[in-house]
Write a protein that holds these residues in place. Structure first.
Motif, PDB file in Angstrom:
ATOM      1  N   ALA A 424     -31.905   4.355  73.236  1.00 42.03           N
ATOM      2  CA  ALA A 424     -31.530   5.465  72.358  1.00 42.03           C
ATOM      3  C   ALA A 424     -30.107   5.946  72.578  1.00 42.03           C
ATOM      4  N   ASP A 425     -29.592   5.836  73.822  1.00 38.91           N
ATOM      5  CA  ASP A 425     -28.257   6.373  74.082  1.00 38.91           C
ATOM      6  C   ASP A 425     -27.142   5.501  73.513  1.00 38.91           C
ATOM      7  N   LYS A 426     -27.451   4.241  73.147  1.00 35.50           N
ATOM      8  CA  LYS A 426     -26.408   3.358  72.641  1.00 35.50           C
ATOM      9  C   LYS A 426     -26.713   2.752  71.274  1.00 35.50           C
ATOM     10  N   ASP A 427     -27.965   2.791  70.844  1.00 37.16           N
ATOM     11  CA  ASP A 427     -28.358   2.069  69.636  1.00 37.16           C
ATOM     12  C   ASP A 427     -28.705   2.972  68.456  1.00 37.16           C
ATOM     13  N   ILE A 428     -28.345   4.242  68.532  1.00 39.64           N
ATOM     14  CA  ILE A 428     -28.541   5.180  67.425  1.00 39.64           C
ATOM     15  C   ILE A 428     -27.186   5.544  66.831  1.00 39.64           C
ATOM     16  N   MET A 429     -27.113   5.492  65.515  1.00 41.15           N
ATOM     17  CA  MET A 429     -25.947   6.007  64.794  1.00 41.15           C
ATOM     18  C   MET A 429     -26.428   7.093  63.834  1.00 41.15           C
ATOM     19  N   VAL A 430     -25.749   8.237  63.817  1.00 40.29           N
ATOM     20  CA  VAL A 430     -26.076   9.334  62.907  1.00 40.29           C
ATOM     21  C   VAL A 430     -24.852   9.637  62.054  1.00 40.29           C
ATOM     22  N   LEU A 431     -25.038   9.618  60.735  1.00 41.46           N
ATOM     23  CA  LEU A 431     -23.971   9.925  59.790  1.00 41.46           C
ATOM     24  C   LEU A 431     -24.319  11.240  59.101  1.00 41.46           C
ATOM     25  N   GLU A 432     -23.514  12.249  59.320  1.00 42.64           N
ATOM     26  CA  GLU A 432     -23.855  13.597  58.856  1.00 42.64           C
ATOM     27  C   GLU A 432     -23.258  13.897  57.486  1.00 42.64           C
ATOM     28  N   GLY A 433     -23.867  14.896  56.828  1.00 44.73           N
ATOM     29  CA  GLY A 433     -23.305  15.476  55.614  1.00 44.73           C
ATOM     30  C   GLY A 433     -23.242  14.548  54.423  1.00 44.73           C
ATOM     31  N   MET A 434     -24.279  13.721  54.240  1.00 47.03           N
ATOM     32  CA  MET A 434     -24.286  12.783  53.124  1.00 47.03           C
ATOM     33  C   MET A 434     -25.343  13.178  52.092  1.00 47.03           C
ATOM     34  N   ARG A 435     -25.253  12.586  50.917  1.00 43.67           N
ATOM     35  CA  ARG A 435     -26.213  12.884  49.855  1.00 43.67           C
ATOM     36  C   ARG A 435     -27.475  12.063  50.041  1.00 43.67           C
ATOM     37  N   ASN A 436     -28.601  12.645  49.654  1.00 43.06           N
ATOM     38  CA  ASN A 436     -29.857  11.923  49.695  1.00 43.06           C
ATOM     39  C   ASN A 436     -30.732  12.416  48.554  1.00 43.06           C
ATOM     40  N   HIS A 437     -32.034  12.376  48.718  1.00 42.38           N
ATOM     41  CA  HIS A 437     -32.950  12.718  47.633  1.00 42.38           C
ATOM     42  C   HIS A 437     -33.440  14.155  47.780  1.00 42.38           C
ATOM     43  N   PRO A 438     -33.304  14.989  46.759  1.00 42.78           N
ATOM     44  CA  PRO A 438     -33.687  16.407  46.879  1.00 42.78           C
ATOM     45  C   PRO A 438     -35.179  16.648  47.050  1.00 42.78           C
ATOM     46  N   LEU A 439     -36.022  15.612  46.880  1.00 44.15           N
ATOM     47  CA  LEU A 439     -37.463  15.804  47.067  1.00 44.15           C
ATOM     48  C   LEU A 439     -37.885  15.708  48.534  1.00 44.15           C
ATOM     49  N   ASP A 440     -36.966  15.352  49.423  1.00 48.31           N
ATOM     50  CA  ASP A 440     -37.252  15.364  50.858  1.00 48.31           C
ATOM     51  C   ASP A 440     -37.231  16.812  51.328  1.00 48.31           C
ATOM     52  N   PRO A 441     -38.372  17.368  51.771  1.00 50.33           N
ATOM     53  CA  PRO A 441     -38.403  18.799  52.113  1.00 50.33           C
ATOM     54  C   PRO A 441     -37.600  19.158  53.356  1.00 50.33           C
ATOM     55  N   SER A 442     -37.171  18.175  54.148  1.00 47.99           N
ATOM     56  CA  SER A 442     -36.334  18.491  55.307  1.00 47.99           C
ATOM     57  C   SER A 442     -34.872  18.697  54.913  1.00 47.99           C
ATOM     58  N   PRO A 449     -28.772  24.817  58.606  1.00 44.66           N
ATOM     59  CA  PRO A 449     -27.685  25.507  57.880  1.00 44.66           C
ATOM     60  C   PRO A 449     -26.302  24.958  58.193  1.00 44.66           C
ATOM     61  N   ALA A 450     -26.103  24.419  59.397  1.00 46.75           N
ATOM     62  CA  ALA A 450     -24.773  23.956  59.778  1.00 46.75           C
ATOM     63  C   ALA A 450     -24.367  22.678  59.044  1.00 46.75           C
ATOM     64  N   ARG A 451     -25.348  21.864  58.618  1.00 48.46           N
ATOM     65  CA  ARG A 451     -25.023  20.557  58.045  1.00 48.46           C
ATOM     66  C   ARG A 451     -25.511  20.371  56.607  1.00 48.46           C
ATOM     67  N   ILE A 452     -26.484  21.170  56.193  1.00 42.69           N
ATOM     68  CA  ILE A 452     -27.021  21.028  54.842  1.00 42.69           C
ATOM     69  C   ILE A 452     -26.537  22.216  54.014  1.00 42.69           C
ATOM     70  N   ARG A 453     -25.491  21.996  53.263  1.00 42.93           N
ATOM     71  CA  ARG A 453     -24.890  23.090  52.476  1.00 42.93           C
ATOM     72  C   ARG A 453     -25.703  23.384  51.214  1.00 42.93           C
ATOM     73  N   ILE A 454     -26.182  22.310  50.578  1.00 39.28           N
ATOM     74  CA  ILE A 454     -27.018  22.458  49.386  1.00 39.28           C
ATOM     75  C   ILE A 454     -28.172  21.490  49.489  1.00 39.28           C
ATOM     76  N   ARG A 455     -29.246  21.751  48.748  1.00 38.08           N
ATOM     77  CA  ARG A 455     -30.420  20.898  48.782  1.00 38.08           C
ATOM     78  C   ARG A 455     -30.049  19.467  48.400  1.00 38.08           C
ATOM     79  N   GLY A 456     -30.627  18.511  49.147  1.00 40.12           N
ATOM     80  CA  GLY A 456     -30.380  17.112  48.862  1.00 40.12           C
ATOM     81  C   GLY A 456     -29.299  16.495  49.725  1.00 40.12           C
ATOM     82  N   MET A 457     -28.766  17.266  50.697  1.00 33.73           N
ATOM     83  CA  MET A 457     -27.863  16.679  51.678  1.00 33.73           C
ATOM     84  C   MET A 457     -28.667  16.262  52.901  1.00 33.73           C
ATOM     85  N   SER A 458     -28.165  15.257  53.628  1.00 32.60           N
ATOM     86  CA  SER A 458     -28.942  14.739  54.739  1.00 32.60           C
ATOM     87  C   SER A 458     -28.044  14.070  55.762  1.00 32.60           C
TER      88      SER A 458
END
Length: 491
Positions: A424-442, A449-458
């Motif tokens: 996990a310490d070397k094989d995970i990549m996380v890309l923040e602040g991108m668009r995704n599907h607004p039906l994902d409740p997360s 609040p720090a990373r999801i400005r509007i619904r549908g960001m992920s």
């Protein structure tokens, strides 16, 4: 005499003698939640509430309140069944769709008398017209906003008729001649055409086509960049069947319908007009959506006014799906696999052997990619492939990368990779602040609040379970003897 063109009835004739793939029942069923409730146990699969399973498609011949029509559910709720329907190995359907989208076959137009979908005509001006009494559209749960058309292919065109497209939307029957249609913001070409009509303050003529060859339904779910604005996805179905899809002029609107549908609803999307999706129930819910949760009722869906309904004369079939079922995985996931393969094949040819959009992501949110590393210079190419996958399909959220010896269709094999070829310490990549599907409740601002400005960001996730090329000799699976005659021991 030439062979009949492909349509839903021809497909059913090819699978009806296999009880593992198709089952009919004459037992009466209520379309209001009961029908979906029954099929949940028999064959829905996907992310449907447990218990569920993968089973046969089901034809309900005796639907309460609708003596003259039938309801089909689950036709595509098995990847193996889709492979059988498209006459292809289910494990390489993404490759098949990729080939089809790059070798399109254009539709053709036929006369009214050659269109089975127009054998019976109902005009909305008829005094007794009521779509809710005509079309056996089920509700999936007791709290649905109403009866939904869940697998209706919408045909629309630009105002100058120079571009056309087919898309699938959730559509609720609101009253006798009104449909509420949810057009996802920023998605699908129908919305782009509608904006042009709204700029002119003119209604947009459309047809809603129900009961189709799955080659049409699956092909219709391609999205940009694989199929740009103006690419009519009916060309994909034409390539899959090696014959053009047949279209016919509407009887009440200036738009084309799919001639071999079971049903065609002709209507107009009203310009700059919206309504509450659950106006008749006020439950706050729409219908179950592909992530496995009830979709929230939209306060402002587009309004479709029906002008006519046509259908076949012999027990027309209403085709429906359960939103989170395996059927959605087939419709959305296989074209997404093709889109990813299309892009990576051009950018890094030969490095991605196969792609699978698993049911855990509803066909949209998760991809498993099988990577080929030929030499040490290929190290890192797997992560580039993952980033290309996000480029090919913006609604993708998670990519799992595995080696060639891993069966991407076997979840245990994939998770074995994560447990034995992953740190996990070397094989995970996380890309923040991108668009995704607004039906994902997360993907709600209150969730992060720090990373999801509007619904549908992920934030997007890459799990790299591939073995470093220079360590391959330390990760060889236990070898077993090849036994070509193993089946003899089952006789």
């Amino acid at each position: 005499m030439s062979e009949e063109p492909y349509d839903l009835r021809k497909v059913l004739a090819e699978i009806k003698d296999d009880p593992t793939q198709y089952h009919e029942t004459n037992k009466e069923i209520n379309p209001e939640a009961d029908l979906a409730g029954v099929y949940r146990y028999i064959g829905a699969g996907g992310t449907v509430q447990r218990p569920t399973t993968e089973g046969p498609a089901m034809m309900f011949n005796n639907v309460t309140g609708f003596p003259d029509s039938r309801v089909l559910i689950g036709l595509m709720a098995s990847r193996k069944r889709v492979g059988k329907i498209l006459h292809h190995d289910y494990k390489t359907l993404g490759h098949l769709l990729n080939d089809a989208v790059t070798h399109p076959v254009e539709p053709v137009k036929v006369a009214h008398d050659a269109a089975p979908a127009q054998e019976v005509v109902h005009k909305a001006t008829d005094p007794d017209f009521d779509i809710r009494k005509l079309l056996a559209a089920p509700t999936n749960t007791p709290v649905d906003a109403g009866p939904y058309i869940t697998v209706g292919v919408v045909y629309g065109s630009s105002p100058d008729n120079q571009q056309s497209d087919v898309t699938i939307h959730r559509m609720v029957l609101e009253d006798k001649d009104t449909i509420g249609m949810y057009i996802m913001p920023g998605g699908r070409h129908l919305g782009a055409f509608l904006k042009e009509y709204e700029a002119k303050n003119e209604p947009m003529p459309i047809t809603i086509n129900i009961g189709l060859d799955p080659a049409i339904t699956i092909g219709a779910t391609f999205e940009p960049p694989t199929t740009p604005l103006g690419y009519n996805e009916l060309q994909v179905a034409g390539a899959l069947r090696d014959e053009p899809v047949q279209l016919v002029n509407g009887v009440a609107v200036n738009q084309l319908g799919i001639a071999r549908s079971e049903w065609i609803i002709e209507g107009e999307i009203l310009p700059n007009t919206h309504m509450q999706e659950d106006i008749n129930t006020n439950t706050g819910f729409a219908m179950p959506e592909f992530p496995g949760y009830n979709g929230t009722a939209n306060p402002a869906v587009n309004v479709v006014k029906i002008k006519a309904v046509t259908h076949r004369k012999d027990n027309p079939i209403v085709q429906t799906v359960i939103g989170p079922s395996e059927e959605h995985v087939s419709m959305a996931g296989i074209p997404t696999e093709a889109s990813i393969l299309n892009l990576v094949d051009r950018a890094i040819p030969g490095k991605v052997k196969n792609v699978y959009n698993a049911p855990a992501g509803g066909g949209k949110l998760m991809t498993i990619m099988q990577i080929h590393k030929e030499d040490e210079a290929d190290e890192g190419i797997q992560r580039q492939a993952a980033i290309l996958a996000f480029s090919a399909f913006k609604e993708l959220k998670t990519v799992i990368l595995v080696d060639e010896d891993v069966d991407i269709f076997d979840w245990n094999d994939v998770m074995w990779t994560v447990n034995t070829r992953f740190q996990a310490d070397k094989d995970i990549m996380v890309l923040e602040g991108m668009r995704n599907h607004p039906l994902d409740p997360s993907e709600l601002p209150e969730y992060d609040p720090a990373r999801i400005r509007i619904r549908g960001m992920s934030s997007k996730l890459i799990l790299d379970g591939t073995v470093p090329f220079d360590m391959k000799d330390k990760f060889k699976r236990a070898p077993f003897k090849e036994m070509p005659n193993w089946k003899e021991y089952l006789e």
